[in-house]
Design an enzyme around this catalytic site. Sequence first.
Site, short mmCIF file in Angstrom:
data_model
loop_
_atom_site.label_atom_id
_atom_site.label_comp_id
_atom_site.label_asym_id
_atom_site.label_seq_id
_atom_site.Cartn_x
_atom_site.Cartn_y
_atom_site.Cartn_z
N LYS A 110 0.83 -1.21 0.00
CA LYS A 110 0.00 0.00 0.00
C LYS A 110 0.87 1.26 0.00
O LYS A 110 0.55 2.23 -0.68
CB LYS A 110 -0.96 -0.01 1.19
CG LYS A 110 -2.09 -1.02 1.02
CD LYS A 110 -3.01 -1.08 2.22
CE LYS A 110 -4.17 -2.05 1.98
NZ LYS A 110 -5.00 -2.24 3.17
N LYS A 189 -4.61 -7.29 -9.97
CA LYS A 189 -5.73 -7.63 -9.08
C LYS A 189 -6.75 -6.49 -9.09
O LYS A 189 -6.37 -5.33 -8.94
CB LYS A 189 -5.20 -7.82 -7.65
CG LYS A 189 -6.29 -8.21 -6.65
CD LYS A 189 -5.86 -7.98 -5.21
CE LYS A 189 -6.57 -6.81 -4.59
NZ LYS A 189 -7.30 -7.04 -3.36
N LYS A 192 -10.47 -1.61 -5.29
CA LYS A 192 -11.10 -0.28 -5.21
C LYS A 192 -10.06 0.81 -5.34
O LYS A 192 -10.31 1.88 -5.85
CB LYS A 192 -11.77 -0.10 -3.84
CG LYS A 192 -12.96 -0.97 -3.61
CD LYS A 192 -13.33 -0.88 -2.13
CE LYS A 192 -13.93 -2.16 -1.64
NZ LYS A 192 -13.34 -2.63 -0.38
P1 ADP Z 1 -10.11 -3.89 -2.29
O1 ADP Z 1 -8.78 -4.51 -2.67
O2 ADP Z 1 -10.92 -3.57 -3.48
O3 ADP Z 1 -9.96 -2.73 -1.32
P2 ADP Z 1 -10.94 -5.34 0.02
O4 ADP Z 1 -9.50 -5.37 0.46
O5 ADP Z 1 -11.89 -4.50 0.77
O6 ADP Z 1 -10.94 -4.98 -1.53
O7 ADP Z 1 -11.47 -6.81 -0.05
C1 ADP Z 1 -12.70 -7.32 0.43
C2 ADP Z 1 -12.73 -8.80 0.15
O8 ADP Z 1 -12.75 -9.02 -1.27
C3 ADP Z 1 -11.51 -9.55 0.68
O9 ADP Z 1 -11.91 -10.83 1.15
C4 ADP Z 1 -10.63 -9.69 -0.52
O10 ADP Z 1 -9.77 -10.80 -0.44
C5 ADP Z 1 -11.65 -9.84 -1.64
N1 ADP Z 1 -11.11 -9.31 -2.90
C6 ADP Z 1 -10.82 -8.01 -3.18
N2 ADP Z 1 -10.36 -7.87 -4.43
C7 ADP Z 1 -10.32 -9.13 -4.98
C8 ADP Z 1 -9.94 -9.66 -6.25
N3 ADP Z 1 -9.51 -8.87 -7.22
N4 ADP Z 1 -10.05 -10.98 -6.44
C9 ADP Z 1 -10.52 -11.79 -5.45
N5 ADP Z 1 -10.89 -11.35 -4.23
C10 ADP Z 1 -10.81 -10.05 -3.99
#
Ligand code: ADP
Length: 327
Positions: A110, A189, A192
Amino acid sequence: MRILSGVQPSGELHLGNYFGAIVQHLALQGQGDALYFIADYHALTTIQDAARLRDLTRDVAATYLALGLDPARATFFRQSDVPEVHELTWLLECVTGMGLLERAVSYKDKVSRGLKASVGLFTYPALMASDILIYRSNVVPVGQDQVQHIEIAQDMAASFNAAFGREVLVRPEARLSEVPKVPGTDGQKMSKSYGNAIPIFATGKALKKAVNAIVTDSKDPKQEPLDPATCNAFAIYALFAAPDERDALAARYRDDRAFPGYGVTKQAIMQKMDERFGPARERYEALKRPGSELEDVLRDGARRARALAQETIDACREATGLGRRLV
Ligand code: ADP
Ligand code: TRP
């Protein structure tokens, strides 16, 4: 079996969240005692705008409920309605070596992507371990990127139990979904925070813009076969498609010299999204309106969650010698 997971209200939920986490969360709610929460304390590491945090918190809650989270079967609440989680965070931090957090890749990741290197961002995995351990969770369904955090929670539980000579905290296990890593429009990946997401409930122009942003190669189907295995748009389409639909499109990539190009795949993605999410979209809009049942659901969930958290905190205070609170 106690199942627990959290999702940050740090942006609109997207296809990565859906296929990587939400599908599994919804499926598991019938298979044990499930708790799901909105990780609003965690979101403060990135969202420092009160109106936006309030908005996004409602948005995540409405998304889960619209997609099928059933408050009669799963406890659904906001992380910040259970402040005891910070008390356990501190107890865990006192039995944890610096090295454990220094090895966490998400912090480095990050920061390298431009997030401010705050203390909160650094200790993020300790708060997450506390989230997991305070509800004595056995199974934590998440995407690939969160697995290291669950290993950290395992280590912290073991250190706490060893330090105080009692089996107070329960070892959690990660559970990966069938699609642990959904690619974003740029092939990284989907996230958000990377500007490469396709939101679940996007419609009209916003949806078109997000889907059109999927990066594809510049091969000409008239000259050479296209390769479904390396095509980002195909990978996203495949998440929705039945096996025979997937095979049919793959065959067109390889063999159809008159194939008009990747616009076909992008169109198919939009159609699939509309079929999958269309009915839930109306519920989502209704839940987001002021006065909907959203707040009552979260309040009820928080009461249940807090009672569980208090039991664990009492046991931890007892084990450490802090003992019962005097007031
Ligand atoms: P972001 O990376 O968009 O901020 P979060 O960290 O809030 O997403 O993730 C919320 C949930 O969604 C977690 O369990 C995370 O592992 C899953 N997740 C987020 N992005 C992906 C992705 N690209 N593929 C699979 N799972 C994901
Ligand atoms: N860190 C998780 C994410 O970004 C959200 C989260 C916070 C979480 N606490 C948790 C997930 C506890 C599972 C269990 O996705």
